[in-house]
Design an enzyme around this catalytic site. Structure first.
Site, PDB file in Angstrom:
ATOM      1  N   TYR A 116      11.536 -12.896 -11.795  1.00  0.00           N
ATOM      2  CA  TYR A 116      10.205 -12.400 -11.646  1.00  0.00           C
ATOM      3  C   TYR A 116       9.499 -12.662 -12.831  1.00  0.00           C
ATOM      4  O   TYR A 116       8.348 -12.563 -11.959  1.00  0.00           O
ATOM      5  CB  TYR A 116      10.926 -10.397 -12.232  1.00  0.00           C
ATOM      6  CG  TYR A 116       9.626  -9.719 -12.250  1.00  0.00           C
ATOM      7  CD1 TYR A 116       9.814  -8.741 -10.509  1.00  0.00           C
ATOM      8  CD2 TYR A 116       9.439  -8.750 -12.573  1.00  0.00           C
ATOM      9  CE1 TYR A 116       8.876  -8.013 -10.597  1.00  0.00           C
ATOM     10  CE2 TYR A 116       8.063  -8.351 -12.513  1.00  0.00           C
ATOM     11  CZ  TYR A 116       7.227  -7.945 -11.868  1.00  0.00           C
ATOM     12  OH  TYR A 116       7.366  -6.281 -11.446  1.00  0.00           O
ATOM     13  N   ASN A 121       3.272  -0.540 -18.413  1.00  0.00           N
ATOM     14  CA  ASN A 121       4.148   0.751 -17.254  1.00  0.00           C
ATOM     15  C   ASN A 121       3.714   1.828 -17.078  1.00  0.00           C
ATOM     16  O   ASN A 121       2.407   2.544 -17.696  1.00  0.00           O
ATOM     17  CB  ASN A 121       5.397   1.710 -18.520  1.00  0.00           C
ATOM     18  CG  ASN A 121       6.405   0.375 -19.006  1.00  0.00           C
ATOM     19  OD1 ASN A 121       6.694   0.148 -19.133  1.00  0.00           O
ATOM     20  ND2 ASN A 121       5.486   0.196 -20.485  1.00  0.00           N
ATOM     21  N   VAL A 122       3.964   2.035 -15.160  1.00  0.00           N
ATOM     22  CA  VAL A 122       3.036   3.026 -14.324  1.00  0.00           C
ATOM     23  C   VAL A 122       3.953   4.225 -14.058  1.00  0.00           C
ATOM     24  O   VAL A 122       5.107   3.627 -13.891  1.00  0.00           O
ATOM     25  CB  VAL A 122       2.673   1.946 -13.678  1.00  0.00           C
ATOM     26  CG1 VAL A 122       1.189   2.546 -12.152  1.00  0.00           C
ATOM     27  CG2 VAL A 122       1.662   0.721 -13.635  1.00  0.00           C
ATOM     28  N   VAL A 155       1.852   2.297  -7.430  1.00  0.00           N
ATOM     29  CA  VAL A 155       0.459   1.573  -7.274  1.00  0.00           C
ATOM     30  C   VAL A 155      -0.570   2.030  -5.931  1.00  0.00           C
ATOM     31  O   VAL A 155      -1.427   2.212  -6.175  1.00  0.00           O
ATOM     32  CB  VAL A 155      -0.060   0.751  -8.374  1.00  0.00           C
ATOM     33  CG1 VAL A 155      -1.075   0.094  -8.143  1.00  0.00           C
ATOM     34  CG2 VAL A 155       1.038  -0.068  -9.055  1.00  0.00           C
ATOM     35  N   GLY A 156      -0.273   1.210  -4.947  1.00  0.00           N
ATOM     36  CA  GLY A 156      -1.037   1.466  -3.761  1.00  0.00           C
ATOM     37  C   GLY A 156      -1.350   2.839  -3.652  1.00  0.00           C
ATOM     38  O   GLY A 156      -2.071   2.877  -2.583  1.00  0.00           O
ATOM     39  N   GLY A 216       0.604  -1.009  -0.102  1.00  0.00           N
ATOM     40  CA  GLY A 216       0.516   0.276   0.019  1.00  0.00           C
ATOM     41  C   GLY A 216       0.850   1.530   0.412  1.00  0.00           C
ATOM     42  O   GLY A 216       0.475   2.317  -0.150  1.00  0.00           O
TER      43      GLY A 216
END
Ligand code: NDP
Length: 326
Positions: A148, A177-178, A19-20, A15
């Site tokens: 991974y 891709n973020v 992203v969290g 979190g």
């Protein structure tokens, strides 16, 4: 059909990450009922300080404490290309442990739904384009991050096995891709977009040239973390399948690394000398993914325009420069 989410406790592993933090932002700030917090929902955002998810007992203690009804599983050992190449066993083993602990404990605690996070690097290295959800296990992933990638692929295998043997509703998403606030801005070991943001900022501050590694020609799909966050929340509430779903902008919104660098130069307000170091490696030319499944299920979703998302991210980076991960 929608999940009945009243009186639910939603536990978000990882979190505190890129992203969290975006999911937390959308839950707290989005005015709509579709993405914002609903009555009767309690959201818990975990960090590694709440317990090491590589450890089974620590994982059980977390589930025992919060008694989640739903889980969004983001926690992972993540890193850039260099770290992935150097520590393949660590990436394989730590992620296998984290995922096995989270999924098995979710089963033991009768969690109603788990949404885990894969990545486009799970896809086969040799493939046709665009890549879609049916191709996850079609051939070996790229050599550079096979540890991974295999650990992430196993999540999909685990989800199917939990579903077939016990009827669990465990599913997964595959983001491209973020980028966004709370990214990792390390100059040595970050993803391309936050790395270039930091480099461009330093070039402006020190009046030095801004040099981008490679030709600038490779193509990538980028998703703004706050758009991805909405899609995660939608997946948790509404997506019914066990099979993964790609969460991405469409093929037509694929951009070159030069487009990314141009947008960063504009957002940072850099006016100095800007060039490409073509002696540096480019990586895969493209890995175009299809968002057709998403668009079929959620046709009215509006992605934030790339320039707007870059400007918001760069502004956040500049405002938080002293405390960002770098
Ligand atoms: P971050 O590195 O920003 O965050 C990782 C999170 O995982 C942090 O909250 C971290 O906690 C937590 N974590 C790591 N190891 C452990 C552990 N052993 N026990 C408990 N918690 C742990 O990652 P992102 O937000 O970028 O990534 C989230 C998910 O999205 C990952 O599964 C990743 O594979 C996936 N993904 C990311 C993409 C990207 O472009 N960033 C693209 C595609 C998929 P702490 O802060 O305390 O260290």
């Amino acid at each position: 059909y929608e999940q009945n989410m009243s009186h639910s406790v939603i536990l978000v592993t990882g979190g505190s990450g890129l992203v969290g933090k975006a999911i937390e932002w959308v839950i707290e700030n989005d005015p709509s009922d579709r993405y914002g917090k609903r009555d009767g929902e309690k959201w818990i955002f975990l960090t590694s300080k709440d317990g090491d998810l590589r450890d089974r007992e620590a994982t059980k203690a977390i589930f025992n404490k919060y008694k989640p009804t739903h889980v969004i599983h983001l926690a992972a050992l993540v890193g850039g290309l260099f770290k992935n190449m150097k520590y393949k066993l660590d990436f394989l083993r730590e992620n296998l442990l984290i995922n096995d602990n989270v999924l098995h404990t979710a089963y033991e605690y009768k969690v109603k739904k788990v949404v885990s996070c894969l990545s486009t690097c799970v896809f086969p290295d040799k493939t046709s384009y665009p890549i879609d959800e049916t191709m996850v296990h079609n051939g070996p992933p790229h050599e550079s991050n096979f540890g991974y990638a295999h650990a992430k692929r196993m999540i999909d295998v685990q989800n199917k096995a939990y579903h077939e043997q016990y009827g669990c509703h465990f599913t997964s998403v595959i983001p491209t891709n973020v980028f966004g606030p709370y990214d990792n801005y390390s100059l040595e070991d970050s993803h391309v977009l936050p790395g270039l943001t930091h480099k461009c900022y330093l070039a402006k501050k020190n009046s030095t040239p801004f040099v981008v590694s490679g030709t600038g020609k490779p193509l990538r799909q980028f998703i703004y973390s706050r758009d991805l966050a909405k899609l995660f929340i939608w997946t948790l509430r509404e997506y019914q399948e066990i099979d993964p779903i790609i969460l991405s902008v469409g093929e037509k919104d694929e951009v070159s690394i030069k487009d990314v660098a141009d947008a960063i130069v504009k957002a940072v307000g850099f006016t100095g000398h800007y060039s490409f170091d073509t002696t540096r490696a480019d990586g895969q030319f493209k890995k175009t993914a299809s968002n057709e499944k998403l668009m079929r299920l959620l046709p009215d979703f509006e992605f934030t325009p790339f320039d707007v998302a870059i400007q918001e991210s760069v502004n956040w980076f500049l405002e938080n420069y002293n405390t960002v991960r770098k």
